[in-house]
Design a protein around this motif. Structure first.
Motif, mmCIF file in Angstrom:
data_model
loop_
_atom_site.group_PDB
_atom_site.id
_atom_site.type_symbol
_atom_site.label_atom_id
_atom_site.label_comp_id
_atom_site.label_asym_id
_atom_site.label_seq_id
_atom_site.Cartn_x
_atom_site.Cartn_y
_atom_site.Cartn_z
ATOM 1 N N GLU A 122 0.826 -1.214 0.000
ATOM 2 C CA GLU A 122 0.000 0.000 0.000
ATOM 3 C C GLU A 122 0.858 1.262 0.000
ATOM 4 O OE1 GLU A 122 0.290 -1.139 4.413
ATOM 5 O OE2 GLU A 122 0.250 -2.122 2.456
ATOM 6 N N LYS A 134 -0.439 -0.091 -4.608
ATOM 7 C CA LYS A 134 -1.499 0.147 -3.637
ATOM 8 C C LYS A 134 -2.892 0.077 -4.259
ATOM 9 C CE LYS A 134 -1.640 5.227 -3.846
ATOM 10 N NZ LYS A 134 -1.448 6.470 -3.056
ATOM 11 N N LEU A 148 -5.478 -2.575 -3.219
ATOM 12 C CA LEU A 148 -6.464 -2.375 -2.148
ATOM 13 C C LEU A 148 -7.848 -2.015 -2.691
ATOM 14 C CD1 LEU A 148 -4.295 -0.405 0.447
ATOM 15 C CD2 LEU A 148 -5.085 -2.776 0.603
ATOM 16 N N GLN A 149 -7.874 -1.446 -3.899
ATOM 17 C CA GLN A 149 -9.148 -1.080 -4.510
ATOM 18 C C GLN A 149 -9.806 -2.264 -5.223
ATOM 19 O OE1 GLN A 149 -8.127 2.169 -7.107
ATOM 20 N NE2 GLN A 149 -7.303 3.437 -5.443
ATOM 21 N N SER A 169 -12.224 -6.197 -1.010
ATOM 22 C CA SER A 169 -12.651 -5.691 0.296
ATOM 23 C C SER A 169 -12.576 -6.829 1.290
ATOM 24 C CB SER A 169 -14.079 -5.133 0.225
ATOM 25 O OG SER A 169 -14.992 -6.139 -0.181
ATOM 26 N N GLU A 184 -1.421 2.967 11.354
ATOM 27 C CA GLU A 184 -0.688 2.024 10.520
ATOM 28 C C GLU A 184 0.790 1.970 10.921
ATOM 29 O OE1 GLU A 184 -1.793 -0.029 8.033
ATOM 30 O OE2 GLU A 184 -3.830 0.532 8.568
ATOM 31 N N ARG A 220 -1.200 -7.298 6.944
ATOM 32 C CA ARG A 220 -1.867 -7.513 5.657
ATOM 33 C C ARG A 220 -0.793 -7.801 4.609
ATOM 34 N NH1 ARG A 220 -5.480 -2.659 4.414
ATOM 35 N NH2 ARG A 220 -3.464 -1.603 4.381
ATOM 36 N N VAL A 245 -4.244 -13.108 -0.965
ATOM 37 C CA VAL A 245 -4.193 -11.989 -0.027
ATOM 38 C C VAL A 245 -4.627 -12.519 1.337
ATOM 39 C CG1 VAL A 245 -6.556 -11.218 -0.520
ATOM 40 C CG2 VAL A 245 -4.896 -9.605 0.426
ATOM 41 N N GLN A 293 -4.826 -11.571 5.844
ATOM 42 C CA GLN A 293 -4.819 -10.514 6.849
ATOM 43 C C GLN A 293 -5.044 -11.113 8.235
ATOM 44 O OE1 GLN A 293 -6.880 -6.931 5.724
ATOM 45 N NE2 GLN A 293 -7.484 -6.476 7.838
#
Length: 319
Positions: A34, A40, A43-44, A47, A62, A69, A198, A200
């Motif tokens: 990010e 980054k 990230l878009q 979700s 952060e 993540r 991905v 987290q």
């Protein structure tokens, strides 16, 4: 092959991935994507699944929060060997491309069994592919043999046996599927094909107590910041109260609590004052001893001189 992390440009890694013949290839774990202007945008593209959005650590900046993540790119045969996630966090992992093989152990299974203690030779590597191909089968074979012997001998597996209720869960994850890893569960992953994923880590109200204990010990400043944030939000103040109750129960003192800082400073001041007073008392006693010693020496000398005079007078009379 020394276990250290390295940085490499993605174009170079993709070239390596297409040609590598390594038995345990390099595996990208990018936690800072990010920060890059181009990457980054990932990230878009996704979700957080609705089941995992209640992340209490989101209240921490952060910069203060540890890495949580990751964007993962792994060649076939790469993976992560057996481990447990930090700070008693839960985790989710969504596979975008490829296939992954997983094994999970519940928290009641002893660590030494999970690690294969006594079953790993000195010349064997601590790599995911080796764990899945050799160590894990040995662990299961030994568990089966011990359980069968105890059933034959005792008719049941004794409560004292480390293999009591032994179990592990193995499965294959495919593209589009999400895996949930509860806190405290040991797990390992092997990429069966080239993969993109991905993942987290997060702390929710469900695992708050376990995560709080780990965080207050391992991330002291972060724990204090989290407590302040929970205090400032009416919907989470009950968690702040629970954290303080746990601290009191365990006798835990928070390093960055201003009240506790003031108490530590006052204790230090009193201790220094006490040491200073003791030192002054010792110096005073030493001075008194010196004075007494000097007096004794002078008195002894005077007595000796008087005796000498008396002896001289006696000699004159005799003469």
């Amino acid at each position: 092959d020394d276990g250290r992390s390295i940085k490499v440009k993605l174009k170079h890694f993709l070239r390596y991935q297409r040609s590598t013949k390594d038995d345990s290839p390099l595996y990208i774990f990018d936690s800072a994507f990010e920060d890059d202007r181009v990457s980054k945008r990932i990230l878009q593209e996704y979700s957080v699944p609705v089941y995992f959005r209640d992340d209490l650590f989101r209240f921490i900046s952060e910069q203060r929060r540890p890495p949580y993540r990751w964007f993962l790119v792994g060649p076939e045969r790469s993976g992560t060997t057996i481990h447990i996630d930090p700070l008693a966090t839960n985790a989710w992992n969504t596979l975008i491309q490829g296939a992954k093989r997983w094994v999970l152990f519940p928290p009641h299974v002893p660590k030494n069994i999970i690690k294969g203690r006594g079953l790993v030779r000195r010349d064997e590597d601590d790599e995911a592919i080796h764990y899945f191909m050799f160590i894990l089968p040995r662990i299961k074979r030994k568990a089966s043999a011990v359980i069968q012997l105890e059933l034959k001998t005792h008719g049941t597996v004794p409560d004292t046996s480390p293999y009591k209720n032994f179990c592990c869960y193995e499965f294959t994850q495919y593209a589009g599927e999400t895996v949930f890893v509860p806190n405290g569960w040991w797990h390992a992953v092997l990429n069966l094909t080239d993969t993109v994923a991905v993942t987290q880590n997060y702390c929710s109200e469900r695992n708050f107590e376990k995560s709080w204990i780990k965080t207050r010990e391992g991330r002291k400043r972060m724990a204090w910041k989290l407590l302040q944030q929970l205090d400032s939000r009416p919907e989470y103040q009950h968690l702040a109260q629970r954290a303080r109750a746990m601290n009191e129960r365990d006798g835990h003192v928070m390093k960055y609590d201003p009240v506790q800082i003031a108490k530590r400073e006052e204790r230090a001041r009193l201790e220094n004052a006490k040491k200073k007073q003791q030192k002054e008392g010792e110096e005073s006693t030493s001075d008194d001893d010196d004075s007494s010693s000097n007096g004794d020496e002078e008195g002894g000398n005077n007595g000796s001189q008087s005796n000498d005079r008396r002896r001289k007078k006696q000699r004159r009379r005799m003469m």
